[in-house]
Design a protein around this motif. Structure first.
Motif, PDB file in Angstrom:
ATOM      1  N   LYS A 136       0.845  -1.171   0.000  1.00  0.00           N
ATOM      2  CA  LYS A 136       0.000   0.000   0.000  1.00  0.00           C
ATOM      3  C   LYS A 136       0.893   1.238   0.000  1.00  0.00           C
ATOM      4  CE  LYS A 136      -0.503   0.056   5.034  1.00  0.00           C
ATOM      5  NZ  LYS A 136      -1.443   0.048   6.164  1.00  0.00           N
ATOM      6  N   GLU A 149       4.413  -2.775   2.748  1.00  0.00           N
ATOM      7  CA  GLU A 149       3.557  -3.945   2.813  1.00  0.00           C
ATOM      8  C   GLU A 149       2.470  -3.735   3.849  1.00  0.00           C
ATOM      9  OE1 GLU A 149       5.097  -8.288   1.933  1.00  0.00           O
ATOM     10  OE2 GLU A 149       6.485  -7.230   3.235  1.00  0.00           O
ATOM     11  N   LYS A 150       1.289  -4.216   3.544  1.00  0.00           N
ATOM     12  CA  LYS A 150       0.208  -4.123   4.506  1.00  0.00           C
ATOM     13  C   LYS A 150       0.568  -4.908   5.763  1.00  0.00           C
ATOM     14  CE  LYS A 150      -3.427  -3.547   1.046  1.00  0.00           C
ATOM     15  NZ  LYS A 150      -4.662  -4.111   0.450  1.00  0.00           N
ATOM     16  N   ASP A 151       0.190  -4.356   6.905  1.00  0.00           N
ATOM     17  CA  ASP A 151       0.534  -4.982   8.181  1.00  0.00           C
ATOM     18  C   ASP A 151      -0.011  -6.397   8.282  1.00  0.00           C
ATOM     19  OD1 ASP A 151       1.839  -2.699   8.976  1.00  0.00           O
ATOM     20  OD2 ASP A 151       0.111  -1.860  10.021  1.00  0.00           O
ATOM     21  N   ASP A 422      -5.360   5.981   5.989  1.00  0.00           N
ATOM     22  CA  ASP A 422      -5.283   5.448   4.634  1.00  0.00           C
ATOM     23  C   ASP A 422      -6.223   6.187   3.692  1.00  0.00           C
ATOM     24  OD1 ASP A 422      -4.880   2.007   5.707  1.00  0.00           O
ATOM     25  OD2 ASP A 422      -3.437   3.632   5.459  1.00  0.00           O
TER      26      ASP A 422
END
Length: 434
Positions: A136, A149-151, A422
């Motif tokens: 993201k 990277e997304k968590d 976001d």
């Protein structure tokens, strides 16, 4: 007169229209010689058909102006991006943080990927793939957007790496499961040939398709577990040729009966690998079925509750998903471990499939389905225990690299990233990703 078909711009249409109107005015004037109809004369003068003249006049009269036709974009040949290329893209992003010590952006990634893996598409395609891999966009301290990277993806990878490390310490047998495909058109792209001979011809169409299902690990392929069958269609993703019922049949009849005791079965997150029983209601579940689910699980509810309230209650009391395959494996004394999403590089059978396909391609000269089927069986049989050991050790190295990278990246995030909602980060504009 030979009719000529051509695409006319709005300016050209305007000329044709004016010429037509001119001849119309001429035909209304007295003359000693008979004249042709104005449409026919305009067609002769402009070298377009009478139907085109009438269509242009009608467009002008109805819409008050003339329009140019929309031109379709001509797209060149497109080479699909396979799992290996996707892994290379992920590794390149990580390399920017751990080696180059730079913020990865689409512009910075694009040229190195063109050189390293001959990335076949545009920056728009690269952006799409990066998002599919679970990355993201967030803002850095320089207010430039960077790839993170997304968590949820990172968390699942860490959980997977911890579990597989624990299984290895316990000395458990790890078996990696996967499916792949081979078209009858799958052949070598280059070969030695004389000027007078054309060599091996590459088929125009993909031909028929074979689906291959198998599993293996450090001990080699699981004996007698190979499944190869002809697909019903050669278009689309091969995953649609497999479903939960067929996978369960192969899993129970060919795989489980040939496994060593207390094995760990590792697979990806394909939908047919994760068919659930006692599934929690969804937004598509009827109200009566949601109520039945709540009663079955002895969850108290008021009959006056509306459907959204019942659904929220069911989800709030939902436990860990229960998978059909996991339950079957546990009954036989085995464990199931699922790969983190978008991580085919952590599955050594992907490298084994590459060997199998290269073997078939090097010997596929007839492009007949029966011959390719025979070659596929032979290629699988040629894979040795040594081949599996090499690929498994290679993946173990990749696992360790991920552990180190995650630590380095985590240490840098506090310095690089500003925590913004976001919703404020729109990733639709490529220019923002520079």
């Amino acid at each position: 007169m030979t009719e000529r078909k051509r695409i006319l711009s709005s300016h050209s249409k305007e000329i044709v229209y004016n010429v037509s109107k001119f001849f119309e005015s001429q035909i209304q004037q007295p003359t000693s010689t008979p004249v042709k109809a104005h449409t026919e004369r305009a067609a002769e003068a402009t070298l377009v058909s009478e139907a085109t003249i009438r269509r242009i006049r009608r467009e002008k009269n109805e819409k008050g102006r003339l329009f140019s036709p929309e031109r379709q974009k001509v797209r060149g040949p497109y080479k699909p991006v396979d799992d290996f290329d996707k892994c290379a893209i992920r590794q390149k992003i990580n390399e920017f943080y751990t080696v180059r010590r730079q913020l990865p952006t689409i512009d910075r990634l694009y040229e190195p990927l063109k050189c390293d893996i001959n990335f076949p598409g545009s920056k728009s395609l690269l952006l799409k793939i990066v998002k599919e891999l679970g990355f993201k966009w967030k803002r850095s301290q320089t207010k430039r957007r960077v790839l993170i990277e997304k968590d949820a993806i990172v968390e699942k990878r860490i959980q997977y790496l911890n579990r597989i490390k624990d299984y290895r310490k316990k000395g458990m047998n790890l078996v990696f499961i996967d499916e792949t495909w081979i078209d009858t058109a799958y052949t070598a792209k280059k070969c030695w040939q004389h000027e007078d001979e054309c060599g091996v011809l590459e088929p125009v169409s993909r031909g028929q398709r074979l689906i291959i299902v198998h599993g293996g690990g450090m001990l080699g392929f699981v004996p007698n577990a190979l499944l190869i069958y002809k697909a019903k269609s050669c278009t689309g993703d091969y995953h649609h040729e497999m479903n939960g019922k067929n996978f369960k049949k192969w899993f129970t009849e060919k795989l489980l009966s040939n496994l060593p005791e207390k094995s760990v079965l590792i697979m990806d997150n394909a939908s047919y690998h994760s068919v659930q029983f006692d599934k929690c209601p969804t937004t598509n579940t009827k109200k009566a079925n949601i109520q039945a689910y709540l009663r079955l699980h002895e969850i108290q509810f008021d009959n006056k509750l509306l459907r959204p309230q019942l659904l929220a209650l069911a989800k709030a009391n939902n436990q860990t998903p229960k998978y059909v395959i996991d339950n079957i494996a546990r009954e036989k004394g085995h464990e199931i471990l699922r790969l983190p999403p978008y991580h085919p590089d952590l599955n050594p059978i992907e490298l084994i499939w590459n060997q199998v396909k290269q073997s078939v391609a090097s010997r596929n000269v007839t492009h007949r389905i029966d011959d390719v089927l025979k070659l596929a069986h032979e290629a699988v049989a040629d894979i040795t225990v040594s081949d599996w050991e090499k690929t498994c050790r290679h993946v173990a190295i990749i696992e360790e690299e991920y552990r180190k990278r995650d630590i380095v990246i985590d240490e840098q995030m506090e310095r690089l990233i500003i925590d913004l909602a976001d919703s404020s980060d729109s990733d639709s504009d490529i220019n923002d990703h520079a």
